[in-house]
Design a protein around this motif. Structure first.
Motif, PDB file in Angstrom:
ATOM      1  N   ASP A   3       1.138  -1.449  -0.394  1.00  0.00           N
ATOM      2  CA  ASP A   3      -0.065   0.055   0.188  1.00  0.00           C
ATOM      3  C   ASP A   3       1.171   1.375  -0.011  1.00  0.00           C
ATOM      4  O   ASP A   3       0.371   2.223   0.617  1.00  0.00           O
ATOM      5  N   GLN A   4       1.574   1.268  -1.356  1.00  0.00           N
ATOM      6  CA  GLN A   4       2.064   2.438  -1.108  1.00  0.00           C
ATOM      7  C   GLN A   4       2.905   2.719  -2.750  1.00  0.00           C
ATOM      8  O   GLN A   4       2.669   1.892  -3.436  1.00  0.00           O
ATOM      9  N   MET A   5       1.834   4.399  -2.476  1.00  0.00           N
ATOM     10  CA  MET A   5       1.776   5.231  -4.396  1.00  0.00           C
ATOM     11  C   MET A   5       2.275   6.255  -3.855  1.00  0.00           C
ATOM     12  O   MET A   5       3.015   6.873  -3.062  1.00  0.00           O
ATOM     13  N   PHE A   6       3.835   6.066  -5.373  1.00  0.00           N
ATOM     14  CA  PHE A   6       4.694   7.390  -4.680  1.00  0.00           C
ATOM     15  C   PHE A   6       4.335   8.125  -6.042  1.00  0.00           C
ATOM     16  O   PHE A   6       3.895   7.327  -7.270  1.00  0.00           O
ATOM     17  N   THR A   7       3.927   9.714  -6.009  1.00  0.00           N
ATOM     18  CA  THR A   7       3.460   9.929  -7.227  1.00  0.00           C
ATOM     19  C   THR A   7       4.418  11.018  -7.468  1.00  0.00           C
ATOM     20  O   THR A   7       4.791  11.796  -6.624  1.00  0.00           O
ATOM     21  N   GLY A   8       4.321  12.024  -9.032  1.00  0.00           N
ATOM     22  CA  GLY A   8       5.261  13.016  -8.670  1.00  0.00           C
ATOM     23  C   GLY A   8       4.593  13.868 -10.264  1.00  0.00           C
ATOM     24  O   GLY A   8       4.037  13.199 -10.474  1.00  0.00           O
ATOM     25  N   GLN A   9       4.377  15.689  -9.886  1.00  0.00           N
ATOM     26  CA  GLN A   9       4.526  16.066 -10.758  1.00  0.00           C
ATOM     27  C   GLN A   9       5.179  17.309 -10.633  1.00  0.00           C
ATOM     28  O   GLN A   9       5.586  17.757 -10.358  1.00  0.00           O
ATOM     29  N   LEU A  10       5.142  16.963 -12.568  1.00  0.00           N
ATOM     30  CA  LEU A  10       6.787  18.123 -12.962  1.00  0.00           C
ATOM     31  C   LEU A  10       5.702  19.231 -12.192  1.00  0.00           C
ATOM     32  O   LEU A  10       4.649  20.245 -12.215  1.00  0.00           O
ATOM     33  N   GLY A  11       6.919  19.987 -11.296  1.00  0.00           N
ATOM     34  CA  GLY A  11       7.347  21.633 -10.426  1.00  0.00           C
ATOM     35  C   GLY A  11       5.258  21.659  -9.619  1.00  0.00           C
ATOM     36  O   GLY A  11       5.244  22.546  -8.756  1.00  0.00           O
ATOM     37  N   LYS A  12       5.325  20.380  -9.083  1.00  0.00           N
ATOM     38  CA  LYS A  12       4.149  19.864  -8.062  1.00  0.00           C
ATOM     39  C   LYS A  12       4.673  19.606  -6.643  1.00  0.00           C
ATOM     40  O   LYS A  12       4.078  19.183  -5.793  1.00  0.00           O
ATOM     41  N   GLY A  13       5.552  19.281  -6.986  1.00  0.00           N
ATOM     42  CA  GLY A  13       6.539  17.706  -5.715  1.00  0.00           C
ATOM     43  C   GLY A  13       5.783  16.480  -5.973  1.00  0.00           C
ATOM     44  O   GLY A  13       5.594  16.061  -6.837  1.00  0.00           O
ATOM     45  N   ALA A  14       6.071  15.902  -4.913  1.00  0.00           N
ATOM     46  CA  ALA A  14       6.815  14.358  -4.551  1.00  0.00           C
ATOM     47  C   ALA A  14       5.888  14.203  -3.483  1.00  0.00           C
ATOM     48  O   ALA A  14       6.030  14.813  -2.543  1.00  0.00           O
ATOM     49  N   PHE A  15       5.151  12.742  -3.756  1.00  0.00           N
ATOM     50  CA  PHE A  15       4.464  12.031  -2.797  1.00  0.00           C
ATOM     51  C   PHE A  15       3.793  10.521  -2.020  1.00  0.00           C
ATOM     52  O   PHE A  15       4.702   9.721  -3.226  1.00  0.00           O
ATOM     53  N   MET A  16       4.080  10.376  -1.494  1.00  0.00           N
ATOM     54  CA  MET A  16       3.303   9.066  -1.296  1.00  0.00           C
ATOM     55  C   MET A  16       2.123   8.479  -0.742  1.00  0.00           C
ATOM     56  O   MET A  16       2.457   9.549   1.140  1.00  0.00           O
TER      57      MET A  16
END
Length: 179
Positions: free
Chosen positions: A31-44
């Motif tokens: 249950d780990q979803m890593f996301t990134g959006q250019l210029g908006k940061g990274a998240f788990m």
């Protein structure tokens, strides 16, 4: 029943004009979803993540892989490079291997590891992780220390420029057929 080694992931990236603008790395088992959006940061899992910022190799947890090729030249290079960072003169704190380039990069992005390098991976293995690391404040380079080329099948990412450069200087390079 849980898998014995639950380090698997689905990795998806969207590239526009050869620039990765969205990256998602999902390990559904943990249950780990890593996301990134250019210029908006990274998240788990929707919470912001950041690299550790570690600069000192001796305090660093490195991540690397053996890859799926059992070609003697490639395996000799892998063992030699790992040995370069596990000796009395030039030692990392430790080395781990999870079996997924996308997860390795994501764990550098959230501070679970301090650097990751690999030879022989493919663009689909690293595209999403590239953006997640960059958006988390990390550095992604070619293993020789130059600009990252997603098609070169070589990657080095780290929590700091200084650590990335130190690792690049210690790696023996290998040229691979491009993607």
């Amino acid at each position: 029943m849980r898998p014995r080694f639950p380090f698997v992931a689905v990795s998806i990236a969207l590239s526009v004009n050869k620039e990765v603008v969205v990256g998602v790395v999902n390990n559904a088992i943990l249950d780990q979803m890593f996301t990134g959006q250019l210029g908006k940061g990274a998240f788990m899992n929707g919470k912001p993540i950041h690299v550790s910022g570690q600069e000192d190799l001796s305090q660093s947890l490195l991540i690397s892989e053996f890859g799926s090729s059992r070609d003697k030249e490639k395996m000799d290079l892998v063992f030699s490079n790992l040995g370069s960072f596990l000796n009395e003169k030039n030692s990392a704190h430790g080395v781990r291997s999870m079996g997924s380039a996308a997860l390795n990069m994501s764990h550098v992005a959230c501070g679970g590891g301090d650097a990751y390098f690999e030879f022989g991976i493919h663009c689909w293995d690293v595209a999403a992780g590239y953006l997640v690391v960059k958006e988390a404040g990390g550095v992604v380079l070619d293993t020789a220390g130059g600009p990252f080329d997603m098609m070169s099948r070589r990657v080095l990412c780290a929590s700091s420029e200084k650590l990335a450069r130190t690792i690049a200087e210690g790696l023996t390079q290998m040229e691979l057929q491009r993607d």
